[in-house]
Design an enzyme around this catalytic site. Structure first.
Site, PDB file in Angstrom:
ATOM      1  N   HIS A  37      11.150  -3.533   2.936  1.00 12.95           N
ATOM      2  CA  HIS A  37      10.078  -2.825   3.660  1.00 12.95           C
ATOM      3  C   HIS A  37      10.679  -2.008   4.805  1.00 12.95           C
ATOM      4  O   HIS A  37      10.301  -0.862   5.031  1.00 12.95           O
ATOM      5  CB  HIS A  37       9.082  -3.816   4.269  1.00 12.95           C
ATOM      6  CG  HIS A  37       8.286  -4.589   3.262  1.00 12.95           C
ATOM      7  ND1 HIS A  37       8.390  -5.956   3.135  1.00 12.95           N
ATOM      8  CD2 HIS A  37       7.369  -4.194   2.358  1.00 12.95           C
ATOM      9  CE1 HIS A  37       7.574  -6.366   2.193  1.00 12.95           C
ATOM     10  NE2 HIS A  37       6.941  -5.323   1.694  1.00 12.95           N
ATOM     11  N   GLY A 148       8.360   1.556  -2.790  1.00 11.16           N
ATOM     12  CA  GLY A 148       9.625   1.136  -3.390  1.00 11.16           C
ATOM     13  C   GLY A 148       9.584   1.227  -4.913  1.00 11.16           C
ATOM     14  O   GLY A 148       8.534   1.072  -5.535  1.00 11.16           O
ATOM     15  N   ARG A 188       7.835 -12.494  -2.435  1.00 12.96           N
ATOM     16  CA  ARG A 188       7.716 -13.733  -3.224  1.00 12.96           C
ATOM     17  C   ARG A 188       9.007 -14.556  -3.226  1.00 12.96           C
ATOM     18  O   ARG A 188       8.972 -15.748  -3.514  1.00 12.96           O
ATOM     19  CB  ARG A 188       7.314 -13.404  -4.665  1.00 12.96           C
ATOM     20  CG  ARG A 188       5.883 -12.952  -4.780  1.00 12.96           C
ATOM     21  CD  ARG A 188       5.456 -12.878  -6.235  1.00 12.96           C
ATOM     22  NE  ARG A 188       4.021 -12.696  -6.319  1.00 12.96           N
ATOM     23  CZ  ARG A 188       3.419 -11.515  -6.311  1.00 12.96           C
ATOM     24  NH1 ARG A 188       4.127 -10.426  -6.238  1.00 12.96           N
ATOM     25  NH2 ARG A 188       2.099 -11.436  -6.381  1.00 12.96           N
TER      26      ARG A 188
END
Ligand code: PAF
Length: 280
Positions: A37, A148, A188
């Protein structure tokens, strides 16, 4: 960094920038921020005058209630990370602020892109993504939005939506950010047990080997080769591996020299679902 929870507060703040003809960069996230990010935010800061980041765990894009409930929430740490890269604005709306009491998604036609790969396994997922991405574009009205390539199908679908609906924003796809051992960064990953975390780099290792083999055997043979590799793996369960045309995302049965292809993969590491892809 300014933090806003409502559209009104955000509008008031951004309007002062817009009147000065500044460009706005936008990075949409669901929080649990990582270096991937931050790399998008850094790109945005280089290319635009002011960078807005949103953190919103969008309920309509989850087909699995447990996945939504267990989605990591690390807001305090996210704010520290955003400050460390000198992000200008953070928008953290509530579900009601976005959905006005009606938490449902709009149905989109993405010319078939939504029926491939993730679309086959995650019912309604891309309607949810389209709904939130479009809503946040309407709220923020960015000049450039950064996404992304790990979610390559999502990126192509957003590009399609922007084109079909004439949304005035430039979409910039950014390279996948990886851990040192090759695992694609994902919120995750923090939910992987030690054992699964150790096993997970096998995914990218296999993709890299497949890239080497691409063109030396048929697409079907290469797909079978990947499937076999995962069948032998004691921990990781392959959901799909597909060689697809980058534009249409349709599975390639034959390889045309003028087209671009990618290998797309989804794997279960226990109950954590990981996706990745590689350009061939
Ligand atoms: O990629 C994600 O994290 C999400 O799908 C997005 C683009 C933030 C929309 O909720």
């Amino acid at each position: 960094m300014k933090i806003f929870k409502t559209k009104n507060q955000l509008h008031q703040h951004l309007n002062t920038f817009k009147t000065k003809n500044n460009t706005i960069g936008f990075v949409q996230t669901m929080g649990a921020l990582h270096q991937g990010h931050l790399s998008l935010i850094k790109k945005s800061k280089k290319k635009t005058d002011i960078t807005v980041v949103s953190i919103f765990v969008n309920p309509t894009q989850f087909d699995n209630k447990e996945d939504l409930e267990k989605y990591p929430n690390t807001l305090k740490n996210d704010i520290l990370l955003l400050k460390s890269v000198v992000c200008d604005v953070l928008f953290t709306p509530s579900v009601d602020e976005i959905y006005n009491g009606k938490t449902v998604s709009t149905h989109f036609d993405f010319d078939g892109l939504e029926h491939q790969m993730e679309g086959k396994f995650r019912d309604g997922h891309f309607d949810g993504v389209g709904t939130i991405v479009k809503t946040l574009f309407e709220i923020v009205q960015p000049t450039i939005a950064f996404f992304g390539k790990k979610d390559f199908q999502q990126l192509q679908i957003i590009k399609k939506m922007v084109k079909k609906e004439n949304i005035p924003v430039k979409i910039k796809g950014c390279e996948i950010f990886r851990e040192k051992d090759g695992l694609a960064m994902s919120s995750r990953n923090t939910r992987l047990t030690k054992e699964y975390r150790k096993a997970a780099p096998f995914i990218y290792k296999t993709l890299k080997k497949a890239k080497k083999k691409f063109g030396t055997i048929t697409a079907k043979e290469l797909t079978e080769w990947v499937e076999k590799k995962f069948k032998k793996h004691p921990l990781l369960k392959l959901e799909y591996f597909t060689i697809a045309d980058e534009k249409t995302l349709e599975t390639a049965s034959e390889i045309h020299p003028k087209k671009k292809y990618r290998g797309f993969i989804a794997v279960f590491a226990g109950d954590i679902r990981l996706i990745d892809n590689i350009q061939f």
